[in-house]
Design a protein around this motif. Structure first.
Motif, short mmCIF file in Angstrom:
data_model
loop_
_atom_site.label_atom_id
_atom_site.label_comp_id
_atom_site.label_asym_id
_atom_site.label_seq_id
_atom_site.Cartn_x
_atom_site.Cartn_y
_atom_site.Cartn_z
N GLY A 38 0.81 -1.20 0.00
CA GLY A 38 0.00 0.00 0.00
C GLY A 38 0.84 1.24 0.00
O GLY A 38 2.04 1.20 0.32
N ALA A 39 0.24 2.38 -0.36
CA ALA A 39 0.97 3.65 -0.47
C ALA A 39 0.86 4.51 0.78
O ALA A 39 1.49 5.56 0.86
CB ALA A 39 0.45 4.42 -1.68
N ASP A 40 0.06 4.12 1.77
CA ASP A 40 -0.10 4.94 2.98
C ASP A 40 1.19 4.87 3.80
O ASP A 40 1.63 3.76 4.19
CB ASP A 40 -1.28 4.43 3.79
N PRO A 41 1.82 6.02 4.14
CA PRO A 41 3.08 6.00 4.89
C PRO A 41 2.95 5.33 6.27
O PRO A 41 3.92 4.77 6.79
CB PRO A 41 3.43 7.48 5.04
N ALA A 42 1.75 5.37 6.86
CA ALA A 42 1.56 4.80 8.19
C ALA A 42 1.18 3.33 8.15
O ALA A 42 0.90 2.72 9.20
CB ALA A 42 0.50 5.59 8.95
N LEU A 43 1.20 2.74 6.96
CA LEU A 43 0.75 1.35 6.83
C LEU A 43 1.49 0.38 7.76
O LEU A 43 0.85 -0.41 8.45
CB LEU A 43 0.88 0.90 5.38
N PRO A 44 2.83 0.40 7.85
CA PRO A 44 3.51 -0.57 8.71
C PRO A 44 3.06 -0.47 10.18
O PRO A 44 2.86 -1.49 10.85
CB PRO A 44 4.99 -0.21 8.55
N VAL A 45 2.88 0.75 10.67
CA VAL A 45 2.49 0.93 12.08
C VAL A 45 1.06 0.47 12.32
O VAL A 45 0.77 -0.29 13.24
CB VAL A 45 2.65 2.43 12.48
N HIS A 46 0.16 0.91 11.46
CA HIS A 46 -1.24 0.58 11.65
C HIS A 46 -1.51 -0.91 11.41
O HIS A 46 -2.33 -1.53 12.10
CB HIS A 46 -2.11 1.42 10.71
N LEU A 47 -0.79 -1.49 10.45
CA LEU A 47 -0.99 -2.91 10.17
C LEU A 47 -0.56 -3.76 11.36
O LEU A 47 -1.27 -4.70 11.75
CB LEU A 47 -0.19 -3.30 8.93
N ARG A 48 0.58 -3.42 11.95
CA ARG A 48 1.06 -4.20 13.11
C ARG A 48 0.09 -4.06 14.28
O ARG A 48 -0.22 -5.04 14.98
CB ARG A 48 2.47 -3.74 13.50
N ALA A 49 -0.39 -2.85 14.51
CA ALA A 49 -1.30 -2.62 15.64
C ALA A 49 -2.60 -3.40 15.46
O ALA A 49 -3.10 -4.05 16.39
CB ALA A 49 -1.59 -1.13 15.79
N TRP A 50 -3.15 -3.34 14.25
CA TRP A 50 -4.40 -4.06 14.00
C TRP A 50 -4.22 -5.56 14.13
O TRP A 50 -5.06 -6.26 14.74
CB TRP A 50 -4.93 -3.70 12.61
N CYS A 51 -3.14 -6.11 13.56
CA CYS A 51 -2.91 -7.55 13.62
C CYS A 51 -2.67 -8.02 15.06
O CYS A 51 -3.13 -9.10 15.46
CB CYS A 51 -1.72 -7.92 12.73
N ARG A 52 -1.96 -7.21 15.81
CA ARG A 52 -1.72 -7.57 17.21
C ARG A 52 -3.05 -7.66 17.98
O ARG A 52 -3.27 -8.57 18.78
CB ARG A 52 -0.78 -6.56 17.86
N GLU A 53 -3.94 -6.75 17.71
CA GLU A 53 -5.24 -6.72 18.39
C GLU A 53 -6.11 -7.91 18.00
O GLU A 53 -6.89 -8.40 18.81
CB GLU A 53 -5.96 -5.41 18.07
N HIS A 54 -5.93 -8.41 16.76
CA HIS A 54 -6.81 -9.46 16.26
C HIS A 54 -6.15 -10.82 16.17
O HIS A 54 -6.71 -11.75 15.57
CB HIS A 54 -7.39 -9.05 14.89
N GLY A 55 -4.97 -10.97 16.75
CA GLY A 55 -4.36 -12.30 16.85
C GLY A 55 -3.59 -12.75 15.63
O GLY A 55 -3.39 -13.96 15.47
N HIS A 56 -3.17 -11.83 14.78
CA HIS A 56 -2.35 -12.18 13.62
C HIS A 56 -0.92 -11.68 13.84
O HIS A 56 -0.65 -10.90 14.76
CB HIS A 56 -2.95 -11.60 12.34
N HIS A 57 -0.01 -12.07 12.95
CA HIS A 57 1.41 -11.72 13.11
C HIS A 57 1.92 -11.09 11.83
O HIS A 57 1.60 -11.56 10.73
CB HIS A 57 2.23 -12.98 13.44
N VAL A 58 2.74 -10.04 11.95
CA VAL A 58 3.30 -9.34 10.79
C VAL A 58 4.80 -9.61 10.70
O VAL A 58 5.52 -9.49 11.70
CB VAL A 58 3.04 -7.82 10.88
N GLU A 59 5.25 -10.00 9.51
CA GLU A 59 6.67 -10.19 9.25
C GLU A 59 7.08 -9.28 8.09
O GLU A 59 6.33 -9.11 7.14
CB GLU A 59 6.97 -11.65 8.90
#
Length: 394
Positions: A38-59
């Motif tokens: 994605g092109a949103d500059p905040a994507l890495p931060v927001h993606l990690r926060a959302w996945c952490r809240e919903h039980g997924h993992h970001v690599e």
């Protein structure tokens, strides 16, 4: 391990990107990967926060960001159950408290609150006709400003107008009791039996509308309301003391409002003016639904409860004993009914009006006996119990 991809383009998580991510993950199994770009500059931060809240993992690696699907959201619904079926045929006998306020037929997540409702068994409140009665009630609502011509021209002698006002005052008093009782019962019913709740909600709206139109007719010619007897209010107060749904329905709808059907028909027939005729006719149609549900519920309950008749009889006798020393129907109301039926003050007319009110009371008795027989009483017992009904009609 499955590989899939999701391009969010410029969509950010603060504008709904999580919806696309949820949709993409739903097709994957736990452990599968989803490449997210994605092109949103905040994507890495927001993606990690959302996945952490919903039980997924970001690599993260040279290729970008990958979400490893977890199973927390699956485990969340592992113990879920359907709260019956949305259709009336899906009503269960005893919905568990854990279903609470969930819509009937919804998938209910485990571990929620368990509110308690006094009437939590189907037979305590149900009648198969409830859904159809609710649909009819909803479609038959009427607007007092549109349904009644309040500007209709008519002129009545002062004594006749006074009689109308007195009867309207009496009707308002009784309709207030008829509103309070279903309103009290409404919040005690398990929401699983929603058609009964909906029907009672419309019933309270009916009674509120009746109070409105009867008040407006009473004050239409600038007069003041009539009298309220202590005995009449004491009779109505005994209805408020009944905590059981079926007993309250019996005393209010089967006996009280059933008797009022005859009274409203009498008033519609003898009304000296078009406004009185119209408001009593409209109210009578509403009250017929209330009576129909009460009779249907008691008939249903009578087929499964061998002790119902004993309890109903005891309720009638208990109320009769409590009111035995009261004066009964307000004399002003009785006299007003005679005057309305007479239509004039000649001796012959008054005698004719008196006879019509006596005939009205006989019709009330016959109607009560007919409804008592319908819910299971033999003829002789129905006759005896009808005679014990309050002299205040309701």
């Amino acid at each position: 391990m499955t590989a899939a991809g999701l391009d969010l383009d410029r969509l950010s998580f603060d504008r709904g990107a999580h919806l696309l991510l949820q949709r993409a993950l739903a097709d994957l199994s736990p452990g599968d990967r989803l490449a997210v770009t994605g092109a949103d500059p905040a994507l890495p931060v927001h993606l990690r926060a959302w996945c952490r809240e919903h039980g997924h993992h970001v690599e993260a690696d040279e290729a970008g960001l990958s979400v490893v699907r977890g199973r927390a959201d699956l485990d969340r619904w592992a113990g879920a159950e359907r709260a019956g079926d949305p259709a009336p045929s899906g009503v269960v006998e005893a919905p568990p408290a854990r279903w609470g306020l969930a819509a009937r037929g919804a998938l209910v997540e485990a571990g929620g609150p368990e509110p308690r409702f006094d009437f939590g068994h189907r037979d305590a409140v149900w009648a198969d006709v409830a859904p159809a009665l609710y649909r009819h009630a909803a479609s038959a609502q009427w607007d007092p400003d549109q349904a009644v011509d309040w500007t209709a021209e008519f002129a009545l002698p002062a004594e006749i107008e006074q009689a109308v006002v007195q009867v309207m005052t009496y009707l308002i008093e009784n309709e207030q009791a008829a509103l309070v009782i279903p309103a009290r019962l409404l919040g005690r019913i398990h929401p699983h039996f929603r058609e009964v709740m909906q029907l009672l909600a419309v019933q309270t709206a009916d009674e509120a509308r009746h109070m409105d139109v009867f008040t407006r007719r009473a004050l239409l010619r600038g007069g003041r309301l009539g009298t309220s007897s202590a005995g009449g209010r004491e009779s109505l107060a005994t209805l408020l003391d009944e905590p059981d749904f079926s007993m309250a329905s019996f005393m209010l709808s089967v006996l009280g409002e059933g008797t009022f059907l005859n009274l409203l028909e009498f008033l519609e027939r003898t009304a000296p003016d078009p406004v009185t005729r119209r408001v009593t006719g409209l109210a009578r149609r509403d009250e017929a639904r209330h009576v129909a549900f009460g009779v249907a519920h008691l008939h249903h309950l009578g087929t499964i409860d061998p002790h119902l008749r004993t309890r109903l009889r005891a309720a009638i006798e208990r109320r009769h004993d409590a009111l035995i020393d009261t004066a009964g129907l307000n004399q002003d109301v009785f006299d007003a009914l005679v005057v309305l039926a007479a239509g004039s003050w000649s001796g012959e007319a008054i005698g004719r009006g008196w006879d019509q009110v006596q005939a009205l009371q006989a019709e009330m008795d016959e109607g009560r006996r007919r409804r008592l027989v319908h819910i299971g009483f033999p003829d002789d017992e129905a006759t005896e119990l009808s005679r014990l009904h309050t002299r205040n009609f309701m």
